[in-house]
Write an enzyme that holds these catalytic residues in place. Structure first.
Site, PDB file in Angstrom:
ATOM      1  N   ASP A 177     151.235  84.995 -31.189  1.00  0.00           N
ATOM      2  CA  ASP A 177     150.082  85.805 -30.773  1.00  0.00           C
ATOM      3  C   ASP A 177     150.499  86.735 -29.634  1.00  0.00           C
ATOM      4  O   ASP A 177     151.611  86.632 -29.114  1.00  0.00           O
ATOM      5  CB  ASP A 177     148.925  84.889 -30.336  1.00  0.00           C
ATOM      6  CG  ASP A 177     149.353  83.811 -29.351  1.00  0.00           C
ATOM      7  OD1 ASP A 177     150.461  83.263 -29.510  1.00  0.00           O
ATOM      8  OD2 ASP A 177     148.595  83.531 -28.403  1.00  0.00           O
TER       9      ASP A 177
ATOM     10  N   ASP B  18     154.823  75.513 -29.877  1.00  0.00           N
ATOM     11  CA  ASP B  18     154.359  76.851 -29.507  1.00  0.00           C
ATOM     12  C   ASP B  18     155.422  77.847 -29.989  1.00  0.00           C
ATOM     13  O   ASP B  18     156.522  77.451 -30.399  1.00  0.00           O
ATOM     14  CB  ASP B  18     154.123  76.932 -27.991  1.00  0.00           C
ATOM     15  CG  ASP B  18     153.142  78.052 -27.627  1.00  0.00           C
ATOM     16  OD1 ASP B  18     152.852  78.887 -28.501  1.00  0.00           O
ATOM     17  OD2 ASP B  18     152.692  78.097 -26.465  1.00  0.00           O
TER      18      ASP B  18
HETATM   19  N1  GUN Z   1     150.529  78.873 -23.822  1.00  0.00           N
HETATM   20  C1  GUN Z   1     149.652  79.125 -22.825  1.00  0.00           C
HETATM   21  N2  GUN Z   1     148.894  80.202 -23.136  1.00  0.00           N
HETATM   22  C2  GUN Z   1     149.282  80.618 -24.352  1.00  0.00           C
HETATM   23  C3  GUN Z   1     148.851  81.672 -25.204  1.00  0.00           C
HETATM   24  O1  GUN Z   1     147.960  82.451 -24.902  1.00  0.00           O
HETATM   25  N3  GUN Z   1     149.485  81.767 -26.409  1.00  0.00           N
HETATM   26  C4  GUN Z   1     150.492  80.901 -26.789  1.00  0.00           C
HETATM   27  N4  GUN Z   1     151.034  81.027 -27.988  1.00  0.00           N
HETATM   28  N5  GUN Z   1     150.896  79.923 -25.985  1.00  0.00           N
HETATM   29  C5  GUN Z   1     150.303  79.780 -24.786  1.00  0.00           C
END
Ligand code: GUN
Length: 747
Positions: free
Chosen positions: A144, A109
């Site tokens: 995002d 992420d």
């Molecule tokens: N982890 C939980 N929700 C989100 C999200 O909306 N965007 C991102 N990048 N990671 C997340």
């Protein structure tokens, strides 16, 4: 295949280079799908749970996840690695797989979630993607903009537009690394739709649904369902859908039934820290337990009291294992349900575990008119609870079609009755709508006898009576009443109608006359008077006599036998009725075409008197009713005859799915490229990537004809996807070929 050696699982083989990033479907059950995502660190089987690993706090070692639990992918946070010099240095030097000591697929992420939790992050949009690529992740995530459910429309719109604006630079930085393109939009349906459409146009590999963590934390499962229903139908179907931050097993069945492919979970570790256990029906505190909610392997030698007595860290670690095992067990259950074709039933059962989940489920399965408080169906009266007052009904119709159209019909086996829910299961709805759209009654029929009272088959109990009716009153329409609606007797073996395992009081329930009248109208039997006969009651013939009297058809002795010769004629006609009706519903032919196809036909019948083969006038075998599921198996001759009577032009493109407007146009045609021709002619399956055009009404499980680009028949088979899916998938089976037509040159 999982290979183990000395307690260790062997490392995964990279996918073939040309397959990297591709996603294929191997099984489906409506919108639920089992798939394979091809990556450099193995082919990930989906639906999959990606446990969240915090590189600083490894509650369960990633290697243990791989070796012990067979977990094929995990997710970690690139922002945390980027911020910590020691982690950053090691990851940059040796790669993220080495940093984590994990050989499978690694997703990272981007720091967006940190910005939601703690405020702004200091990393640049392309910088963080570039970093993820440098450390060798398999699937990276762009930065995002998080949208919260409490945000105003304008703020959420900004999050959606800004996320979209960042996509090109992120994709450029990712180069050939697969990239997540998250969908934002809060709880605003139109913004979710815009986000799905915008993000779907970029070249992302996976689409996570973002911004749902607070929705789940607040148990707003109806909003969660609405988010899925407004987003998923608009995403490119060949990309996996990831529910960002969803790791509670309670949500798996519904999410998978609606098309989710990936989940990630920190819950197994976070809940363990807090002494809480995850279960498919909710969350349980260990403090109150004497026995385990379910006995998982890791606690086989301990009672909850033993675990409570352990030092805090040991307890936390054991409970994290417990939670992971429970989560994986529910995921496995869901996957098997998809294989068995009953994921919706599992979601339905699980919906009773939590009131908010039940509310979501009722919303999903309650038609919009009923949500506005109007009851379109007197048969079902207790769904008012799901009524929606915030103007979201509009989306229901389209998205529900998207769910219903993808259901495979016919299916085999019995169907378990589950109260009102039985009626609104997407599979039931698909079968009903196909019947109502495609079946055409004989115009002149104004009177109907309706049998009911037992689970099918009715044919044995009614065989004499049906012959009598056919002989004496051939223009009376005979139907059966089932817990999910009326169906012509000729189609009684179509699942699920007469296949419902229900208590006898359900089978014997006779709904109000108005409801039956509506059902007749749905079948095109307008201005048709009817009388019902309970087959389970004593003196069935007397009941039939009463019914005929009620219909003002007098002077008939239902006890009188029919001459042997006339019996044969009546039976032949009943078989013709069945063949014609099945062709209408299962092959989408109109009545005239269906009748023409089998004009002058003969039947090969088995010892029980059931039709095995339908042979055409010239004696050629055209089709066979399938006893297993009430379907029809075509032969090459049958397929050719159907292609010959087709009046629609051949398809020349890969259009979007056209839900219901195709009745009477025949089975969908799939046009394959010249490369595929020799394989199809030999009876091999059609693969995605070799399809040049198809009809918009193609649907999974339905019969289709396979032609070359000039319209010559190459074979026939069962479609595995919708037209929209056909246009975008590049890997996997598109049509399971059931018959290949040998090349004329070789004959
Ligand atoms: N982890 C939980 N929700 C989100 C999200 O909306 N965007 C991102 N990048 N990671 C997340």
């Amino acid at each position: 295949m999982v290979a183990w050696q000395d307690g260790h699982r062997t490392d995964p083989a990279a996918c073939r280079e040309q397959d990297q990033g591709k996603f294929e479907i191997t099984h489906r059950d409506g919108r639920a799908r089992l798939g394979r995502l091809h990556t450099k660190h193995g082919v990930l089987e989906t639906p999959a749970l990606l446990p969240v690993v915090n590189p600083n706090i490894r509650t369960i070692e990633p290697r243990v996840m791989w070796d012990k639990y067979g977990i094929g992918a995990l997710i970690t946070n690139s922002y945390i690695i980027w911020k910590h010099d020691d982690l950053k240095e090691k990851a940059t030097k040796d790669g993220v797989h080495s940093l984590l000591n994990y050989p499978g697929m690694v997703m990272t992420d981007s720091g967006t979630f940190q910005s939601y939790m703690y405020g702004d992050v200091e990393v640049g949009v392309d910088e963080i993607v570039d970093f993820q690529r440098t450390i060798g992740v398999d699937v990276a995530t762009m930065l995002d903009v998080f949208s919260r459910p409490d945000m105003k429309h304008a703020e959420v719109e900004h999050a959606v537009r800004e996320t979209d604006a960042r996509a090109p630079a992120s994709l450029k930085a990712a180069q050939d690394t697969m990239l997540n393109g998250p969908i934002q939009g809060g709880i605003h349906r139109s913004l979710r739709q815009i986000s799905a459409q915008l993000m779907g146009q970029h070249d992302f590999a996976v689409h996570p649904i973002g911004g749902i963590v607070p929705v789940m934390e607040q148990h707003r499962y109806k909003d969660y369902a609405k988010i899925m229903m407004s987003t998923l139908p608009l995403l490119p179907p060949n990309r996996p859908v990831h529910m960002f931050g969803c790791g509670h097993p309670m949500l798996f069945p519904m999410s998978i039934a609606l098309g989710a492919d990936l989940f990630d979970s920190a819950a197994y570790a976070l809940f363990a820290r807090d002494g809480r256990l995850l279960a498919p029906w909710g969350t349980v505190r260990i403090a109150e337990l004497v026995d385990w909610p379910m006995l998982m392997p890791c606690v086989a030698h301990y009672t909850p009291a033993d675990v409570r007595a352990m030092p805090a860290l040991e307890q936390e670690n054991l409970l994290a294992h417990y939670n992971l095992e429970m989560t994986l067990a529910e995921l496995a259950r869901c996957k098997q349900a998809v294989r068995d074709g009953n994921i919706w039933q599992l979601a339905e059962q699980r919906s009773h575990q939590h009131p908010a989940l039940r509310e979501a489920f009722l919303w999903l399965t309650t038609p919009p008119a009923m949500q506005r408080g109007i009851r379109p169906d007197l048969f079902y009266t207790d769904r008012d609870a799901a009524r929606d007052t915030n103007g979201d009904q509009g989306m229901w119709e389209d998205a529900w079609d998207w769910v219903v159209w993808s259901q495979q019909t016919p299916r085999s086996g019995g169907v378990l009755w589950g109260g009102d829910d039985t009626f609104v299961r997407p599979h039931t709805q698909k079968a009903r709508r196909l019947l109502h759209n495609r079946w055409q009654p004989i115009e002149a029929r104004r009177k109907a006898v309706i049998f009911h009272g037992i689970r099918g088959p009715f044919r044995e109990r009614l065989s004499e009576v049906l012959v009598w009716l056919k002989h004496h009153l051939s223009d009376v329409q005979v139907l059966i009443l089932t817990p999910v609606g009326l169906v012509p007797i000729s189609l009684e073996d179509l699942n699920p109608f007469a296949h419902i395992d229900a208590p006898s009081w359900v089978l014997q329930h006779r709904p109000e006359g108005l409801w039956i009248q509506r059902e007749l109208e749905r079948l095109g039997l307008h201005e048709c008077t009817f009388a019902t006969v309970n087959v389970a009651s004593d003196g069935m013939k007397l009941r039939l006599e009463e019914a005929l009297e009620q219909l003002e058809i007098g002077n008939h002795d239902v006890h009188a036998s029919v001459d042997r010769e006339d019996v044969e004629t009546a039976r032949h006609q009943l078989r013709i009725d069945q063949a014609v009706d099945k062709q209408m519903v299962l092959l989408n032919l109109n009545r005239t075409q269906a009748e023409r196809l089998i004009e002058g036909c003969s039947f090969v019948v088995n010892r029980e008197g059931r039709v095995k083969n339908v042979n055409g006038r010239e004696g050629l075998h055209l089709l066979s009713p399938r006893l297993r599921d009430g379907g029809i198996s075509l032969t090459n001759h049958g397929a050719q005859r159907i292609l010959d009577v087709r009046t629609e032009p051949l398809p020349t493109s890969l259009p979007d799915t056209a839900w219901w407007g195709s009745a009477g146009k025949g089975p969908a045609v799939v046009v394959v490229s010249a490369d595929a021709e020799p394989f199809v002619r030999k009876g091999r399956n059609v693969f995605h990537g070799f399809v040049a055009a198809c009809d918009g009404w193609l649907a999974p499980g339905e019969a289709c004809l396979i032609t070359d680009e000039k319209g010559a028949l190459l074979g026939h088979g069962l479609a595995q996807c919708t037209a929209t899916e056909m246009a975008v998938f590049t890997k996997g089976i598109a049509v399971k070929t059931r018959g290949g037509v040998a090349s004329p040159k070789k004959e």
